[in-house]
Design a protein around this motif. Structure first.
Motif, PDB file in Angstrom:
ATOM      1  N   GLY A   3      61.180  34.674  29.336  1.00 16.85           N
ATOM      2  CA  GLY A   3      59.872  35.137  29.782  1.00 16.85           C
ATOM      3  C   GLY A   3      58.905  35.275  28.617  1.00 16.85           C
ATOM      4  N   ALA A   4      57.796  34.556  28.668  1.00 18.15           N
ATOM      5  CA  ALA A   4      56.801  34.639  27.607  1.00 18.15           C
ATOM      6  C   ALA A   4      55.934  35.878  27.780  1.00 18.15           C
ATOM      7  N   ILE A   5      55.915  36.412  28.993  1.00 17.92           N
ATOM      8  CA  ILE A   5      55.143  37.633  29.204  1.00 17.92           C
ATOM      9  C   ILE A   5      56.061  38.713  29.751  1.00 17.92           C
ATOM     10  N   ASP A   6      55.676  39.946  29.471  1.00 20.38           N
ATOM     11  CA  ASP A   6      56.466  41.087  29.922  1.00 20.38           C
ATOM     12  C   ASP A   6      55.877  41.594  31.241  1.00 20.38           C
ATOM     13  N   LEU A   7      56.547  41.250  32.347  1.00 20.66           N
ATOM     14  CA  LEU A   7      56.050  41.666  33.660  1.00 20.66           C
ATOM     15  C   LEU A   7      56.030  43.191  33.801  1.00 20.66           C
ATOM     16  N   ASN A   8      56.982  43.858  33.144  1.00 24.00           N
ATOM     17  CA  ASN A   8      57.001  45.328  33.199  1.00 24.00           C
ATOM     18  C   ASN A   8      55.758  45.925  32.543  1.00 24.00           C
ATOM     19  N   ASP A   9      55.312  45.280  31.446  1.00 22.76           N
ATOM     20  CA  ASP A   9      54.106  45.755  30.765  1.00 22.76           C
ATOM     21  C   ASP A   9      52.893  45.563  31.675  1.00 22.76           C
ATOM     22  N   ILE A  10      52.820  44.424  32.342  1.00 25.43           N
ATOM     23  CA  ILE A  10      51.705  44.169  33.262  1.00 25.43           C
ATOM     24  C   ILE A  10      51.724  45.193  34.391  1.00 25.43           C
ATOM     25  N   LEU A 140      50.567  33.290  30.020  1.00 30.68           N
ATOM     26  CA  LEU A 140      51.412  32.259  30.631  1.00 30.68           C
ATOM     27  C   LEU A 140      50.921  30.855  30.282  1.00 30.68           C
ATOM     28  N   LYS A 141      49.600  30.641  30.384  1.00 28.71           N
ATOM     29  CA  LYS A 141      49.039  29.319  30.041  1.00 28.71           C
ATOM     30  C   LYS A 141      49.342  28.968  28.593  1.00 28.71           C
ATOM     31  N   LYS A 142      49.190  29.967  27.725  1.00 32.36           N
ATOM     32  CA  LYS A 142      49.442  29.742  26.296  1.00 32.36           C
ATOM     33  C   LYS A 142      50.917  29.380  26.082  1.00 32.36           C
ATOM     34  N   ALA A 143      51.819  30.128  26.727  1.00 35.21           N
ATOM     35  CA  ALA A 143      53.254  29.879  26.575  1.00 35.21           C
ATOM     36  C   ALA A 143      53.616  28.482  27.071  1.00 35.21           C
ATOM     37  N   ASP A 146      52.130  25.871  24.491  1.00 34.24           N
ATOM     38  CA  ASP A 146      52.859  25.714  23.212  1.00 34.24           C
ATOM     39  C   ASP A 146      54.344  25.412  23.413  1.00 34.24           C
ATOM     40  N   GLY A 147      54.753  25.195  24.667  1.00 36.43           N
ATOM     41  CA  GLY A 147      56.094  24.714  24.945  1.00 36.43           C
ATOM     42  C   GLY A 147      57.189  25.773  24.991  1.00 36.43           C
ATOM     43  N   SER A 148      56.846  27.050  24.915  1.00 37.60           N
ATOM     44  CA  SER A 148      57.888  28.079  24.958  1.00 37.60           C
ATOM     45  C   SER A 148      58.283  28.416  26.402  1.00 37.60           C
ATOM     46  N   MET A 149      57.620  27.769  27.375  1.00 37.26           N
ATOM     47  CA  MET A 149      57.950  28.013  28.778  1.00 37.26           C
ATOM     48  C   MET A 149      57.675  26.731  29.573  1.00 37.26           C
ATOM     49  N   SER A 150      58.565  26.442  30.493  1.00 38.08           N
ATOM     50  CA  SER A 150      58.362  25.234  31.303  1.00 38.08           C
ATOM     51  C   SER A 150      57.272  25.491  32.341  1.00 38.08           C
ATOM     52  N   GLN A 151      56.746  24.409  32.883  1.00 37.53           N
ATOM     53  CA  GLN A 151      55.684  24.526  33.889  1.00 37.53           C
ATOM     54  C   GLN A 151      56.201  25.284  35.121  1.00 37.53           C
ATOM     55  N   SER A 154      56.509  28.954  34.352  1.00 37.09           N
ATOM     56  CA  SER A 154      55.153  29.492  34.285  1.00 37.09           C
ATOM     57  C   SER A 154      54.599  29.742  35.682  1.00 37.09           C
ATOM     58  N   ARG A 155      54.842  28.796  36.596  1.00 40.71           N
ATOM     59  CA  ARG A 155      54.343  28.945  37.968  1.00 40.71           C
ATOM     60  C   ARG A 155      55.030  30.132  38.653  1.00 40.71           C
ATOM     61  N   VAL A 156      56.355  30.256  38.467  1.00 46.42           N
ATOM     62  CA  VAL A 156      57.100  31.379  39.064  1.00 46.42           C
ATOM     63  C   VAL A 156      56.539  32.709  38.542  1.00 46.42           C
ATOM     64  N   GLN A 157      56.341  32.787  37.217  1.00 45.82           N
ATOM     65  CA  GLN A 157      55.814  34.021  36.614  1.00 45.82           C
ATOM     66  C   GLN A 157      54.395  34.318  37.101  1.00 45.82           C
ATOM     67  N   SER A 158      53.539  33.280  37.166  1.00 38.00           N
ATOM     68  CA  SER A 158      52.157  33.540  37.589  1.00 38.00           C
ATOM     69  C   SER A 158      52.112  33.974  39.052  1.00 38.00           C
TER      70      SER A 158
END
Length: 186
Positions: A3-10, A140-143, A146-151, A154-158
């Motif tokens: 996970g490139a972003i912390d959903l708990n933080d959001i 998410l877009k940034k991740a 820069d290739g640290s997350m697959s498309q 990213s879609r699942v996370q968004s």
């Protein structure tokens, strides 16, 4: 999945917006007395402005009356002035080291203006929630870029971020509707 972003933080930040909103609407006066009505009151004490709750205790002895027990006798007039200057439409009655504050009956016009204020608070909360959402989506877009997350990841996370946003905004709407009903209740 990394996970490139912390959903708990959001979630925590969105919950923070809800908490701030709850505090804002708690200070709106309804037909019943509430100690929260005096939360915005600031008092000139010992050379600086402090919240009322740092110089006095607020109680609700009757449904249409607030009681304020000032701890330091020399502060009674400053507390009285602070309450009058807070533009809450309240006129304290000084009774020794205490103040009694009768709550006037809310007229239709005053109720409507309180509802309007509640709507402003709700809008402020929604803007804060949308800012948190935007921060998450940007991360998410940034991740993904820069290739640290697959498309797909990213879609699942968004989708999760969007679902969180929708739920939090509907919480704001629900709280607003409850407060509006409470304010308009005669």
């Amino acid at each position: 999945m990394s996970g490139a972003i912390d959903l708990n933080d959001i979630k925590r930040r969105m919950d923070g917006a809800i908490t701030a909103f709850k505090n804002d609407i708690a200070s709106l006066r309804t037909g019943r007395a509430s100690a929260n009505v005096l939360d915005p009151v600031m008092v000139e004490a010992y050379g600086s402005r402090v919240p009322l709750n740092q110089v006095a205790n607020v109680t609700v002895p009757e449904p249409r009356m607030l009681g304020v027990s000032v701890w330091d006798k020399s502060m009674v007039n400053a507390v009285d002035r602070g309450i009058r200057e807070a533009n809450l439409g309240l006129n304290p009655i000084i009774d020794g080291q205490n103040l009694r504050i009768p709550l006037p009956e809310l007229n239709e016009e005053r109720r409507k203006s309180l509802v309007k204020v509640a709507h402003d608070y709700a809008e402020k909360a929604k803007v804060a929630i949308r800012h948190v959402r935007r921060d998450g989506m940007d991360a998410l877009k940034k991740a993904e870029k820069d290739g640290s997350m697959s498309q797909d990841d990213s879609r699942v996370q968004s989708d999760k971020v969007q679902k969180m946003t929708d739920e939090t905004i509907s919480d704001v709407d629900r709280l607003l509707a409850e407060k509006e009903k409470e304010i308009m209740q005669v």
